[in-house]
Design an enzyme around this catalytic site. Sequence first.
Site, PDB file in Angstrom:
ATOM      1  N   ARG A  86       0.792  -1.028  -0.175  1.00 38.26           N
ATOM      2  CA  ARG A  86      -0.055  -0.023  -0.006  1.00 38.26           C
ATOM      3  C   ARG A  86       0.784   1.131   0.099  1.00 38.26           C
ATOM      4  O   ARG A  86       1.950   1.185   0.498  1.00 38.26           O
ATOM      5  CB  ARG A  86      -0.938  -0.005   1.295  1.00 38.26           C
ATOM      6  N   TYR A 216      -1.266  -3.534  -7.126  1.00 37.06           N
ATOM      7  CA  TYR A 216      -0.988  -4.253  -5.870  1.00 37.06           C
ATOM      8  C   TYR A 216      -2.423  -4.331  -5.243  1.00 37.06           C
ATOM      9  O   TYR A 216      -3.182  -3.228  -4.912  1.00 37.06           O
ATOM     10  CB  TYR A 216      -0.197  -3.462  -4.905  1.00 37.06           C
ATOM     11  N   GLY A 217      -2.983  -5.443  -4.462  1.00 36.24           N
ATOM     12  CA  GLY A 217      -4.131  -5.868  -3.724  1.00 36.24           C
ATOM     13  C   GLY A 217      -4.639  -4.489  -2.897  1.00 36.24           C
ATOM     14  O   GLY A 217      -5.709  -4.326  -3.180  1.00 36.24           O
ATOM     15  N   GLY A 218      -3.887  -4.482  -2.025  1.00 41.51           N
ATOM     16  CA  GLY A 218      -4.220  -3.400  -0.927  1.00 41.51           C
ATOM     17  C   GLY A 218      -4.685  -1.929  -1.633  1.00 41.51           C
ATOM     18  O   GLY A 218      -5.457  -1.323  -0.955  1.00 41.51           O
ATOM     19  N   LYS A 225      -9.631  -2.069   1.749  1.00 40.15           N
ATOM     20  CA  LYS A 225      -9.101  -0.879   2.510  1.00 40.15           C
ATOM     21  C   LYS A 225     -10.034   0.177   2.208  1.00 40.15           C
ATOM     22  O   LYS A 225     -10.481   1.043   3.107  1.00 40.15           O
ATOM     23  CB  LYS A 225      -7.820  -0.728   2.471  1.00 40.15           C
ATOM     24  N   HIS A 245     -10.738  -2.279  11.796  1.00 40.07           N
ATOM     25  CA  HIS A 245      -9.734  -3.080  11.149  1.00 40.07           C
ATOM     26  C   HIS A 245      -9.521  -3.999  12.346  1.00 40.07           C
ATOM     27  O   HIS A 245      -8.416  -4.164  12.832  1.00 40.07           O
ATOM     28  CB  HIS A 245      -8.509  -2.141  10.873  1.00 40.07           C
ATOM     29  N   SER A 267      -1.386  -3.628  10.568  1.00 41.22           N
ATOM     30  CA  SER A 267      -1.069  -4.586   9.324  1.00 41.22           C
ATOM     31  C   SER A 267       0.160  -5.451   9.586  1.00 41.22           C
ATOM     32  O   SER A 267       1.038  -4.950  10.276  1.00 41.22           O
ATOM     33  CB  SER A 267      -0.820  -3.678   8.056  1.00 41.22           C
ATOM     34  N   CYS A 269       0.657  -7.892  11.797  1.00 42.69           N
ATOM     35  CA  CYS A 269       0.876  -8.406  12.939  1.00 42.69           C
ATOM     36  C   CYS A 269      -0.001  -9.527  13.576  1.00 42.69           C
ATOM     37  O   CYS A 269       0.106  -9.656  14.993  1.00 42.69           O
ATOM     38  CB  CYS A 269       0.527  -7.158  14.230  1.00 42.69           C
ATOM     39  N   LYS A 271      -2.923 -10.864  12.622  1.00 41.96           N
ATOM     40  CA  LYS A 271      -4.493 -10.900  12.609  1.00 41.96           C
ATOM     41  C   LYS A 271      -4.927 -12.290  12.401  1.00 41.96           C
ATOM     42  O   LYS A 271      -5.803 -13.005  12.837  1.00 41.96           O
ATOM     43  CB  LYS A 271      -4.941  -9.964  12.080  1.00 41.96           C
ATOM     44  N   THR A 272      -4.466 -12.654  11.040  1.00 43.56           N
ATOM     45  CA  THR A 272      -4.919 -13.874  10.315  1.00 43.56           C
ATOM     46  C   THR A 272      -4.538 -15.162  11.250  1.00 43.56           C
ATOM     47  O   THR A 272      -5.265 -16.009  11.521  1.00 43.56           O
ATOM     48  CB  THR A 272      -4.205 -14.008   9.067  1.00 43.56           C
ATOM     49  N   ASP A 294      -9.835  -9.655   9.184  1.00 41.40           N
ATOM     50  CA  ASP A 294      -9.033  -8.267   8.887  1.00 41.40           C
ATOM     51  C   ASP A 294     -10.114  -7.147   9.086  1.00 41.40           C
ATOM     52  O   ASP A 294      -9.548  -5.982   9.597  1.00 41.40           O
ATOM     53  CB  ASP A 294      -8.634  -8.189   7.080  1.00 41.40           C
ATOM     54  N   ARG A 385       1.594 -12.276  -0.930  1.00 41.90           N
ATOM     55  CA  ARG A 385       0.150 -12.409  -0.501  1.00 41.90           C
ATOM     56  C   ARG A 385      -0.531 -13.747  -0.995  1.00 41.90           C
ATOM     57  O   ARG A 385      -0.171 -14.179  -2.065  1.00 41.90           O
ATOM     58  CB  ARG A 385      -0.640 -11.325  -0.778  1.00 41.90           C
ATOM     59  N   GLY A 510      -0.300 -20.630  18.825  1.00 40.97           N
ATOM     60  CA  GLY A 510      -1.410 -21.286  19.358  1.00 40.97           C
ATOM     61  C   GLY A 510      -1.584 -21.184  20.940  1.00 40.97           C
ATOM     62  O   GLY A 510      -2.567 -20.956  21.626  1.00 40.97           O
ATOM     63  N   ASN A 512      -1.198 -18.324  22.282  1.00 42.00           N
ATOM     64  CA  ASN A 512      -1.995 -17.022  22.737  1.00 42.00           C
ATOM     65  C   ASN A 512      -3.501 -17.394  23.340  1.00 42.00           C
ATOM     66  O   ASN A 512      -4.131 -16.708  23.722  1.00 42.00           O
ATOM     67  CB  ASN A 512      -2.220 -16.353  21.489  1.00 42.00           C
TER      68      ASN A 512
HETATM   69  C1  OXD Z   1      -3.133  -4.420   5.636  1.00 41.36           C
HETATM   70  C2  OXD Z   1      -3.897  -5.619   5.025  1.00 41.36           C
HETATM   71  O1  OXD Z   1      -2.423  -3.944   5.021  1.00 41.36           O
HETATM   72  O2  OXD Z   1      -4.743  -6.431   5.578  1.00 41.36           O
HETATM   73  O3  OXD Z   1      -3.683  -4.079   6.677  1.00 41.36           O
HETATM   74  O4  OXD Z   1      -3.215  -6.015   3.781  1.00 41.36           O
HETATM   75 MN    MN Z   2      -5.367  -5.323   7.099  1.00 40.26          MN
END
Ligand code: OXD
Ligand code: MN
Length: 601
Positions: A86, A216-218, A225, A245, A267, A269, A271-272, A294, A385, A510, A512
Amino acid sequence: MKNLAPAIFPPKGIGNAKPANKAVLDWVHEIATLTQPENVFWCDGSEREHDFLIAESLGQNVLIELNQKKVPHSYLHRSSPNDVARVEQFTFVCTTTKQEAGPTNNWADPTETYAKLRELLAGAMRGRTMFVIPYIMGPADSPLAKIGFEITDSKYVVLSLRIMTRMGEIALKRLGNDPSAEWNRGVHSLLDVNPERRFICHFPQDNTIISVGSGYGGNVLLSKKCLALRIGSYLARKQNWMAEHMLILGVESPEGRKHYVAAAFPSACGKTNFAMLIPPEHFKGWKVTTIGDDIAWMRIRNGRLYAVNPENGYFGVVPGTSYKSNPNAMRSIAHDTIYTNVALTDDGDVWWEGKDGEPPAHAIDWRGNDWTPQSSEKAAHPNSRFTTPMGNNPALDPDVEKNEGVPISAIIFGGRRSDTAPLVYQALDWNHGVYLGATMASETTAAATGAVGRVRRDPMAMLPFCGYNIGDYFQHWLDIGKQLTDPPLIFNVNWFRKGADGKFLWPGFGENMRVLKWIIDRCEQSGGALKSPIGWLPSPHDLDLAELDIDRNAVDELLCIDHEEWQKEIAAHKEFFDSLGGVVPQELQKQREQLAERFRF
Ligand code: OXD
Ligand code: MN
């Protein structure tokens, strides 16, 4: 590998799902007149259309076919090396006044920006096919669902949006014929993929997005986003809901008691990983399920917050993903996945740094060059990605399509901090929780261009995604809290604290679950905690650490509050609020004073 590709000519019965809605037809006509494409392809989201687009993309070198035995129905795309993340510096919020965009957004005058973009778009699709993609964000019949249309000259975008959204006929049906219906207008053109002509522009008052010069996807999957967060947050404030987010996960105890938790991390960190967590052996019988990884759209219902995942797929960071870090993600991306900027092995498989097993002796790197383990360059781009349907996730929550969403028991904020922030603590109440979110900070990652590893304040992980004045956004959070009779409890977590030796103190992944369990205990009013100046803090015995190989000193360090570090932290909060130039609500200033005060006694 090409991103730019000439027009394609579909056989009869493909590419002609023209909607009946006059407002859409007029808009498409206007953009086609401006961009002058060779032809217009109206997407319907069908299998037949998908198969045709895949075949054409392979023929035009937009996609590379992977070994279909190893990764069935999966493909590799390489973006231009100048276009891999991004671009926050070229992302604009074009509200009528600068004040509305606020101190954290790049603002540009809407009239001037439309004029500049029209110039760039004039004739930009000559010789190319213009695709019109209808899509829905959210479960199709949810009161939270929104419709968008994206016009693009990229097949990669069409194929990715088919994974990331509920795309095609379903959206046309929901929109219907009403020309005054609310829907988002998204225009994307690759132009010549030149960073000097790369602009991601939002016009919240017109529910419009125009993105040029990137693949780029983002920057180009405008549903994500751009609509779900930037325009979404603007609409949410006006319509009294929340666009955040945040991942959303379900946690079910062996006795069948279930809670849903939403978590905002910046981003890249984890999340997935957190959304797909598999509890360790010790937590046998506990289940964690994914609603989203996300973005959360939340509204008030019966005094509680209910959340839906507006997306239909995951656009996750690949490097570091392995059966150790995220087995559910590995299973999800084992088929029907588009990979971007990973390495290609000699047997047609994909590879990246951090994947299980030995590196291949030879591969083609993300730029298309030969690579061996001796190479100084990375094989996969750090922000490479996967785009994969959420239906691939073995841990998908059964209520993911529920129109009213799922009730949220806890909200977690978190960041990547080597020091200062303990493993977990709980806000004293909603307003204090808003303060935790507003002062969140994290070390930067490769998800956006710029320096990596610098601590930056990233309120609610929304710094790059809040589509209006951040002060008004904070106030919106405070206002939502006033309307909740049963608000979620708010927590802060930090999996990334390091010891004096520079090594992570907490095993993460795991494990966590142990922190999540304490959070659930707090929601059920059964977990112990001590009141500290920064909020409710578990003592080591409040966390279930059984069968975890961790040093007692490490646990103490993870939970400690270093007064000196916190003096610096509070000063940094003040500096951050001051830098926003007077937009921060009085209530949050008061929270900061109270925090400083609590350290004095
Ligand atoms: C981000 C994403 O950049 O989810 O936050 O791709
Ligand atoms: Mn994100």
